[in-house]
Each structure stands twice: as structure tokens, then as C-alpha cells.
Design an enzyme around this catalytic site. Structure first.
Site, PDB file in Angstrom:
ATOM      1  N   CYS A 169       0.825  -1.217   0.000  1.00 36.75           N
ATOM      2  CA  CYS A 169       0.000   0.000   0.000  1.00 36.75           C
ATOM      3  C   CYS A 169       0.849   1.252   0.000  1.00 36.75           C
ATOM      4  O   CYS A 169       1.867   1.318   0.692  1.00 36.75           O
ATOM      5  CB  CYS A 169      -0.821   0.077   1.275  1.00 36.75           C
TER       6      CYS A 169
ATOM      7  N   ARG B  27     -12.195   0.339  -6.415  1.00 31.90           N
ATOM      8  CA  ARG B  27     -11.819   0.132  -5.017  1.00 31.90           C
ATOM      9  C   ARG B  27     -11.240   1.445  -4.465  1.00 31.90           C
ATOM     10  O   ARG B  27     -11.327   1.733  -3.290  1.00 31.90           O
ATOM     11  CB  ARG B  27     -10.774  -0.988  -4.919  1.00 31.90           C
TER      12      ARG B  27
END
Ligand code: XMP
Length: 499
Positions: free
Chosen positions: A310, A412
């Protein structure tokens, strides 16, 4: 309000896995007494508290099957068409049960080459042969085909034709086992009075039931599986298709679950399919968890930015260190009796224990499972070492549509409206992780570590562990002391690599 003179805006200190350790506590049990079962959501129970991440380099049908066999569960990713994802749900639900309801079949005029390809694709050792109307004509197994050199011959020439040993639909497990044993056969086709194939029972399924005693199963003995959906476009149709294919729970899976669209989607699915559990995510605060619970979520998934791939925290400056995030979300979830999934950022088995003590009921793993044999993708050999590729669902590669591909992953990150690939704002990276062998070996180490931790804490069950566990905060010196030090490691341990 100010807290101890610190302005409220800065009052919270965020802690993550490496900031804390668990205190050893009084323990009057042995590791054998331990029960690791837990809830994924209100009605979905697993025997080990592990979920594989809904990512395209982690969970497709093969991983989901492996996870469920080991007692956890997989969440099928959604970066593929609705049909393909629903087919994968079906594959998992069919992989292991008392009976395969809709078995793979082959036509009598297919060649042995085609039969080989079919068996290879579905990893099966034999196929019932049916005509166009579904009538059972015979069965062809590896044994029938093995000694046939001419692969262009037709299945009808080598199959074992009717009459075969068959069972009636609704046959009991014991009766089926008895027939298989008496006739020394491996597959028992089930037929209706007209001779139409209605199902298949295999010895393999009986053996597997013994081989995987912890397997997570539904009330019909089929493996459990979850599947991810989004919020944009045809997301609701996707949810419907996945539920119809047999998904045990769906996860409304976004990078920002504390947004109205996510709550609305949770509520919509829940109101139309009240019998299927809906998990919402991801959130990282008490208010975020509360908003999903108010929308009707049966489970909340926690994690904004802890994932190994991430970049949300650097790109957007957003996130909460994961132990604090789980702790805060669990304050709301506990009140409502809703289970919490701690998603992302776990590096070692000890982190599972820390997540649980912070308030999680289960954890979701990406990088720890991406290197497994059962994750999608080929083995890569680099300088004599083995790797598998891994990438964030918000990485450019997962979101871009270049080369004619279609990305279902953009929404998303709420970027479904971005037209050009060069306009995308990635929130993840791509790369590779070391090959780790089969899921069974990885889960064995992870759960072994968790059980040790439960023993040290004095928690026989996951809820007891949550209750009894206490943290000590550590400094960077403490962290350094925690890892091996002052030694040059010469042999790799199965549960430790320096990262
Ligand atoms: P680990 O640390 O287990 O994390 O590899 C897996 C989790 O990371 C999330 N995820 C992302 N988060 N950008 C993000 O900010 C991304 O590209 C991305 N891809 C996955 C997700 O929650 C997953 O379960």
C-alpha cells in the site's frame, strides 16, 4: 476537547504491530487445549482465524480451496468479470462435498487428447460420459486412457460403458462408501430413474474429509468461500451473481468504507439477501466501523494503509497504524456484537496474536500468502531463487486497462471514472515475494505461532485471548532486541525471515 494539554486534533497516538508486544500471563493449559475457531462475520465461523486477501495475486479458486481446507477461508478477488468470479465461487463450492452436484462431463465423440486437457484443467482423474441430453453413457478414467498411445481415438472407444455401478440421488454417505468399497471403484455416478446423470461421489472426497479435519464447511459439507464486490457500476449485479453461485459471504471491499456509497451497498445487499452475511470495509476508526454496522454489516474489515504493497499513507497521507485502528474499530463492533477482520500489515505469526488482543476476530493476509504455490501466477526464478509476483489492487498494473485489458479494480479506489491510464493515482506498488511452498505449510507455521501465543497469554479461545491479552509498548531498541541480533543467520527458519 484537549487531552492532557494536547489539542484534540493531535490527541491520538497510533500504534502498530512493531510498537507493541504481548505480556506473558498466568496460564493453566497446554497448547493442545487451544481452540482457534473464530467468527469472520455474524454467521460465518472458521476453525483458524485466517482469511486470504481479495487480491488478484492472492485469492482465486485454488487459494480459496486451500485456505478452506486448512480451516480458514479465502475471499475471491474482483478484478475480473462477474462471470469469471462467479465461476470461481462455483469451483470452490464444488471442490469438496459429500457430492458434486453438477459434475464435469465429456461427450462420447471427444478425443482422448480433449479428455486429458479437461482432466488437467479441473484436476480430476476421470469423467462421466454423457450424451447431449445428459444421459449417462459410461465413465472414462485415467486408468482407461493411460495405455492408449493414439490420443486421437474417441472417448467412446476406451470408456467403461453402461451398465456401471451407480447410486440414486439422495444416497447416504455410508451407503455410497459401501458401494465404492464393495466394487473397488473411485467414482460413483448418481442417476435419476431415467438414467440422467445428477451427481458424482468420489473416494477422494471421503479421503479429504479425513485429511483436512479442520476444513471450514457449510451445512451441506461444502467448503466455505467469500467473494469481494465493489460499489460502482454493476457491483450489485456482481453481488447477486456471487450469492447465486453459492458465496457464503460477500465483502463490499473498498479503500474507504466510511463513505456513503459503501454503506448503501451493504444495506442494499443485506435487504435483498438477508440470509447471506455482508462484510463492509475498509475502515480504520470507531466512527467508520459504526457507520458500516449501522448500515447492516455482519462484519467490518479494518485497515487503511497498513498493507505491504500500500502507498495510501504516503500518497494521500491517510491511515491509522493498524493496532490502534483495530482497537478503535473494535470498540464500536463489540458493542454491536459484530466481528472484526484485521486486514493487512501482518508480517509474522506474532502479529496475528497482537491483532486479536487489539480486538480482531480474524485477520486477512496478502503478502504472507502471495508466495504460496496456490496463489495465482507462475513461479519466477531470479538469480537461482524462487519468487511469485505480488501487487496492490491500487497499483498501476492492477488498475490500468492498457493492452486491451479491463480493470475492475479502479473503483476500489473510487477512480472508476478516470479514463486514461496516465491519469490514474496509484495507491499501491507491484513486485515479488519469496516463494513459500504450499498454503498448508504456511498456515501450519502461522497457527502454530498463534497457539504458542495463546498459551503464553493464558487464552484457551480467541475470545478469551482478546479478554486476557495485554500489551506493553516498546521502543525501537525493544524492537531491535525482539529480532535475532548479534548473529549472522546461516539457516533460514520456516517462520522467520528478516524483512
Ligand atoms: P498485506 O500487508 O497482507 O496487505 O500484503 C494486504 C491488504 O492490503 C490492502 N491492499 C491495498 N491497500 N493499496 C492499498 O492502500 C493497494 O494497492 C492495495 N492492495 C491491497 C488490502 O486490504 C489487502 O487485503
Amino acid at each position: 476537547a484537549d487531552v492532557d494539554g494536547v489539542p484534540a486534533k493531535f490527541a491520538t497516538l497510533g500504534l502498530t504491530y512493531d510498537d507493541v508486544l504481548l505480556l506473558p500471563g498466568e496460564s493453566d493449559m497446554t497448547p493442545e487445549d487451544i481452540d482457534t475457531s473464530s467468527l469472520v462475520s455474524r454467521n460465518v465461523r472458521v476453525n483458524v482465524p485466517l482469511l486470504s486477501a481479495a487480491m488478484d495475486k492472492v485469492t482465486e479458486a485454488r487459494m480459496a480451496i486451500a485456505m478452506a481446507r486448512q480451516g480458514g477461508v479465502g475471499v475471491l478477488h474482483r478484478n475480473l468479470s462477474i462471470e469469471d468470479q462467479a465461476r470461481q465461487v462455483d469451483q470452490v463450492k464444488r471442490s469438496e462435498s459429500g457430492m458434486v452436484a453438477d459434475p464435469i462431463t465429456i461427450r462420447p465423440d471427444a478425443t482422448l487428447e480433449e479428455a486429458d486437457a479437461l482432466c488437467g484443467r479441473f484436476r480430476i482423474s476421470g469423467v462421466p460420459v454423457t450424451d447431449g441430453a445428459g444421459k449417462l453413457l459410461g465413465i472414462v478414467t485415467n486408468r482407461d486412457m493411460a495405455f492408449e498411445l493414439d490420443r486421437s481415438r474417441q472417448v467412446r472407444d476406451v470408456m467403461t460403458p453402461m451398465p456401471l455401478v451407480t447410486g440414486k440421488v439422495g444416497i447416504s454417505r455410508d451407503e455410497a462408501m459401501e458401494l465404492l468399497r464393495r466394487h473397488k471403484i473411485e467414482k460413483l455416478p448418481l442417476v435419476d430413474p431415467a438414467g440422467t446423470l445428477k451427481g458424482l461421489i468420489t473416494v477422494k472426497d471421503f479421503v479429504k474429509a479425513e485429511q483436512y479435519p479442520l476444513a471450514s464447511k457449510d451445512s451441506e459439507g461444502r467448503l466455505l468461500v467469500g467473494a469481494a464486490v465493489g460499489v460502482a457500476g454493476d457491483a450489485y449485479d456482481r453481488a447477486q451473481a456471487l450469492i447465486e453461485a453459492g458465496a457464503d459471504f460477500v465483502v463490499v471491499d473498498t479503500a474507504h468504507g466510511h463513505s456513503r456509497l459503501v454503506g448503501d451497498m451493504v444495506a442494499k445487499i443485506k435487504s435483498n439477501f438477508p440470509r447471506v452475511d455482508v462484510v463492509g470495509g475498509n475502515i480504520a476508526t470507531r466512527d467508520g466501523a459504526k457507520s458500516l454496522i449501522d448500515a447492516g454489516a455482519d462484519g467490518v474489515k479494518v485497515g487503511v494503509g497498513p498493507g505491504s504493497i500500500c502507498t495510501t499513507r504516503v500518497v494521500a497521507g491517510i491511515g491509522v497504524p493498524q493496532v490502534t485502528a483495530i482497537y478503535d474499530a473494535a470498540l464500536a463492533a463489540k458493542e454491536a456484537g459484530v466481528p472484526v477482520i484485521g486486514d493487512g500489515g501482518l508480517q509474522y505469526s506474532g502479529d496475528i496474536a497482537k491483532a486479536i488482543v487489539a480486538g480482531a476476530d480474524t485477520v486477512m493476509l496478502g503478502s504472507l500468502l502471495a508466495g504460496c504455490e496456490e496463489s495465482p501466477g507462475e513461479l519466477l526464478f531470479i538469480n537461482g531463487k524462487q519468487f511469485k509476483s505480488y501487487r496492490g489492487m491500487g497499483s498501476l498494473a492492477a488498475m490500468q486497462t492498457r493492452g486491451g485489458g479491463k480493470s475492475y479494480s479502479k473503483d476500489r479506489y473510487f477512480q472508476e471514472g478516470v479514463s486514461g491510464d496516465d491519469k490514474l493515482i496509484p495507491e499501491g506498488v507491484e513486485g515479488q515475494v519469496a516463494y513459500r511452498g504450499p498454503v498448508s505449510a504456511v498456515v501450519h507455521q502461522l497457527i502454530g505461532g498463534l497457539k504458542q501465543s495463546m498459551f503464553y497469554i493464558g487464552g484457551r479461545t480467541v475470545p478469551q485471548m482478546k479478554e486476557n491479552g495485554r500489551f506493553v509498548r516498546i521502543t525501537s531498541a525493544g524492537l531491535k532486541e525482539s529480532h535475532p541480533h548479534d548473529i549472522q543467520m546461516t539457516t533460514e527458519a520456516p517462520n522467520y525471515t528478516r524483512r
